[in-house]
Write an enzyme that holds these catalytic residues in place. Sequence first.
Site, PDB file in Angstrom:
ATOM      1  N   CYS A  55       0.842  -1.185   0.000  1.00  0.00           N
ATOM      2  CA  CYS A  55       0.000   0.000   0.000  1.00  0.00           C
ATOM      3  C   CYS A  55       0.888   1.249   0.000  1.00  0.00           C
ATOM      4  O   CYS A  55       1.819   1.360   0.803  1.00  0.00           O
ATOM      5  CB  CYS A  55      -0.895  -0.006   1.234  1.00  0.00           C
ATOM      6  SG  CYS A  55      -1.909   1.473   1.412  1.00  0.00           S
ATOM      7  N   CYS A  88       0.197   3.107   3.705  1.00  0.00           N
ATOM      8  CA  CYS A  88       0.636   2.552   4.990  1.00  0.00           C
ATOM      9  C   CYS A  88       1.694   1.457   4.857  1.00  0.00           C
ATOM     10  O   CYS A  88       2.151   0.924   5.863  1.00  0.00           O
ATOM     11  CB  CYS A  88      -0.553   2.041   5.786  1.00  0.00           C
ATOM     12  SG  CYS A  88      -1.293   0.521   5.121  1.00  0.00           S
ATOM     13  N   CYS A  95      -6.008  -4.960 -19.569  1.00  0.00           N
ATOM     14  CA  CYS A  95      -6.985  -3.918 -19.245  1.00  0.00           C
ATOM     15  C   CYS A  95      -6.354  -2.547 -19.017  1.00  0.00           C
ATOM     16  O   CYS A  95      -7.059  -1.549 -18.929  1.00  0.00           O
ATOM     17  CB  CYS A  95      -7.808  -4.324 -18.029  1.00  0.00           C
ATOM     18  SG  CYS A  95      -6.838  -4.506 -16.514  1.00  0.00           S
ATOM     19  N   CYS A 152      -7.280  -0.983   1.021  1.00  0.00           N
ATOM     20  CA  CYS A 152      -6.365  -1.516   2.018  1.00  0.00           C
ATOM     21  C   CYS A 152      -7.136  -1.650   3.325  1.00  0.00           C
ATOM     22  O   CYS A 152      -7.776  -0.696   3.777  1.00  0.00           O
ATOM     23  CB  CYS A 152      -5.170  -0.582   2.185  1.00  0.00           C
ATOM     24  SG  CYS A 152      -4.058  -1.072   3.526  1.00  0.00           S
ATOM     25  N   CYS A 193      -5.679   0.977   6.179  1.00  0.00           N
ATOM     26  CA  CYS A 193      -5.769   2.442   6.144  1.00  0.00           C
ATOM     27  C   CYS A 193      -6.886   2.964   5.240  1.00  0.00           C
ATOM     28  O   CYS A 193      -6.999   4.168   5.048  1.00  0.00           O
ATOM     29  CB  CYS A 193      -4.429   3.047   5.731  1.00  0.00           C
ATOM     30  SG  CYS A 193      -4.028   2.789   3.990  1.00  0.00           S
ATOM     31  N   HIS A 227      -7.957   3.573  -1.306  1.00  0.00           N
ATOM     32  CA  HIS A 227      -8.602   3.019  -2.497  1.00  0.00           C
ATOM     33  C   HIS A 227      -7.532   2.370  -3.368  1.00  0.00           C
ATOM     34  O   HIS A 227      -6.516   2.988  -3.694  1.00  0.00           O
ATOM     35  CB  HIS A 227      -9.299   4.138  -3.278  1.00  0.00           C
ATOM     36  CG  HIS A 227      -9.822   3.713  -4.608  1.00  0.00           C
ATOM     37  ND1 HIS A 227     -10.946   2.933  -4.745  1.00  0.00           N
ATOM     38  CD2 HIS A 227      -9.363   3.951  -5.859  1.00  0.00           C
ATOM     39  CE1 HIS A 227     -11.165   2.722  -6.037  1.00  0.00           C
ATOM     40  NE2 HIS A 227     -10.213   3.323  -6.732  1.00  0.00           N
ATOM     41  N   HIS A 262     -10.636  -2.112  -8.151  1.00  0.00           N
ATOM     42  CA  HIS A 262     -11.834  -2.955  -8.106  1.00  0.00           C
ATOM     43  C   HIS A 262     -11.454  -4.410  -8.354  1.00  0.00           C
ATOM     44  O   HIS A 262     -10.400  -4.690  -8.930  1.00  0.00           O
ATOM     45  CB  HIS A 262     -12.853  -2.495  -9.155  1.00  0.00           C
ATOM     46  CG  HIS A 262     -13.411  -1.147  -8.859  1.00  0.00           C
ATOM     47  ND1 HIS A 262     -12.782   0.023  -9.242  1.00  0.00           N
ATOM     48  CD2 HIS A 262     -14.521  -0.778  -8.181  1.00  0.00           C
ATOM     49  CE1 HIS A 262     -13.488   1.055  -8.817  1.00  0.00           C
ATOM     50  NE2 HIS A 262     -14.552   0.597  -8.182  1.00  0.00           N
ATOM     51  N   ASP A 301     -13.560 -12.155 -13.545  1.00  0.00           N
ATOM     52  CA  ASP A 301     -13.148 -12.601 -14.879  1.00  0.00           C
ATOM     53  C   ASP A 301     -11.650 -12.894 -14.949  1.00  0.00           C
ATOM     54  O   ASP A 301     -11.039 -12.795 -16.001  1.00  0.00           O
ATOM     55  CB  ASP A 301     -13.538 -11.565 -15.940  1.00  0.00           C
ATOM     56  CG  ASP A 301     -12.892 -10.199 -15.707  1.00  0.00           C
ATOM     57  OD1 ASP A 301     -12.118 -10.037 -14.746  1.00  0.00           O
ATOM     58  OD2 ASP A 301     -13.169  -9.285 -16.508  1.00  0.00           O
ATOM     59  N   ARG A 331      -9.988 -11.022 -10.746  1.00  0.00           N
ATOM     60  CA  ARG A 331      -9.059 -10.047 -11.318  1.00  0.00           C
ATOM     61  C   ARG A 331      -9.086  -8.816 -10.433  1.00  0.00           C
ATOM     62  O   ARG A 331     -10.019  -8.030 -10.472  1.00  0.00           O
ATOM     63  CB  ARG A 331      -9.437  -9.666 -12.749  1.00  0.00           C
ATOM     64  CG  ARG A 331      -8.556  -8.548 -13.319  1.00  0.00           C
ATOM     65  CD  ARG A 331      -8.823  -8.276 -14.796  1.00  0.00           C
ATOM     66  NE  ARG A 331     -10.206  -8.018 -15.104  1.00  0.00           N
ATOM     67  CZ  ARG A 331     -10.739  -6.800 -15.277  1.00  0.00           C
ATOM     68  NH1 ARG A 331      -9.993  -5.716 -15.174  1.00  0.00           N
ATOM     69  NH2 ARG A 331     -12.021  -6.665 -15.560  1.00  0.00           N
ATOM     70  N   CYS A 370      -8.003  -5.470 -10.112  1.00  0.00           N
ATOM     71  CA  CYS A 370      -7.570  -4.437 -11.048  1.00  0.00           C
ATOM     72  C   CYS A 370      -7.166  -3.220 -10.200  1.00  0.00           C
ATOM     73  O   CYS A 370      -8.015  -2.575  -9.593  1.00  0.00           O
ATOM     74  CB  CYS A 370      -8.740  -4.120 -11.978  1.00  0.00           C
ATOM     75  SG  CYS A 370      -8.354  -2.978 -13.286  1.00  0.00           S
TER      76      CYS A 370
END
Length: 127
Positions: A42, A45, A60, A90, A93, A96, A99, A103, A111, A113
């Site tokens: 992360c 943190c 992707c 995470c 902390c 973000h 997602h 698939d 997956r 991503c």
Amino acid sequence: MTDERYKEKLTPEAFAVCRLAATERPFTGKYNDHWLAGNYHCACCECPLFSSETKFNAGCGWPSFYDCLADNVKYLEDLTHNMVRVEIQCKHCDSHLGHVFDDGPAPTGKRYCVNSLSLVFEHDLAG
């Protein structure tokens, strides 16, 4: 940590992704085409999140993994942009990460991503 501390630690772009749930443009992240052995942590943190052993080329435009390390990722329903998705953060902390989708390859079919800006890489010197 407070948002002010994160603003000091992170670049403005990483702050937008990690703390405000922005998304980096596809195929622009430094870890999209990165294949060294090690772990991805992360950016906020430094908690270990993903192993290079589970990284794969999903095509992707973002680093993709079929599994996460330990139990360091949490899952939240994301209904933004007129979609139903599962956001990953995470667990330590609330940063973000991106997602997760159903698939991916075996053995998990997942997956993860992930935005490169939400990660820092620790090279496995033995690998």
